[in-house]
Enzyme design. Structure first.
Site, PDB file in Angstrom:
ATOM      1  N   GLU A 117       6.929 -10.131   8.432  1.00  0.00           N
ATOM      2  CA  GLU A 117       6.148  -9.475   9.489  1.00  0.00           C
ATOM      3  C   GLU A 117       4.656  -9.598   9.215  1.00  0.00           C
ATOM      4  OE1 GLU A 117       7.734  -5.504   9.813  1.00  0.00           O
ATOM      5  OE2 GLU A 117       9.469  -6.233  10.941  1.00  0.00           O
ATOM      6  N   GLU A 152      15.782 -16.678   9.900  1.00  0.00           N
ATOM      7  CA  GLU A 152      16.491 -17.923  10.215  1.00  0.00           C
ATOM      8  C   GLU A 152      15.506 -19.076  10.382  1.00  0.00           C
ATOM      9  OE1 GLU A 152      16.677 -14.964  11.654  1.00  0.00           O
ATOM     10  OE2 GLU A 152      18.541 -14.714  12.762  1.00  0.00           O
TER      11      GLU A 152
HETATM   12 ZN    ZN Z   1      14.962 -14.859  15.290  1.00  0.00          ZN
END
Ligand code: ZN
Length: 136
Positions: A44, A55
């Site tokens: 983040e 991912e």
């Molecule tokens: Zn995602």
């Protein structure tokens, strides 16, 4: 590489998640057709928009190191210490996977509580997905 081993690696990758704002931590382990595994976690940002999913971190790490053929990915997420439910990749990550993976063959292991998992194909997660085959 068994699904169980890949799942264990995704759970480990989740420990590196940087999620001070949402508290939602994601781990991913991407298996290449050559047998290598690339790990990813969500990262983040205080500015929010640059935030990236686990991912995609795994896919981009692999592609940047010359890998473009993938067999499976194991993913887990949640805002508690222990994984509770089957966590599905977001739409953006499904689209990124569609760029490199055969939708009917690529497997996604959705990790559930206690290391159990559900297996789905990319085609099931992203039906009628737009991919490179349309660009010719
Ligand atoms: Zn995602």
């Amino acid at each position: 590489m068994t699904p169980e081993k890949l799942i264990e690696m995704a759970i480990q990758a989740r420990k590196s998640a940087y999620a001070p704002y949402s508290g939602y931590r994601v781990g991913a382990a991407l298996l290449t057709k050559s047998g290598k595994v690339y790990l990813g976690c969500n990262i983040e940002n205080a500015s929010y928009t640059p935030t990236v999913c686990g991912e995609r971190v795994a896919v981009f790490k692999a592609v940047s190191e010359g890998e473009q053929e993938f067999e499976a990915i194991a993913v887990c997420g949640g805002n508690k210490e222990e994984i509770e439910g089957g966590f599905p990749p977001c739409g953006v990550c499904r689209q990124v996977l569609r760029e490199f993976c055969n939708p009917d063959e690529f497997k996604v292991y959705l990790i559930e509580k206690g290391g159990a998992y559900k297996t789905v194909t990319l085609a099931e997660l992203l039906p009628y997905g737009f991919g490179p085959d349309y660009m010719h």
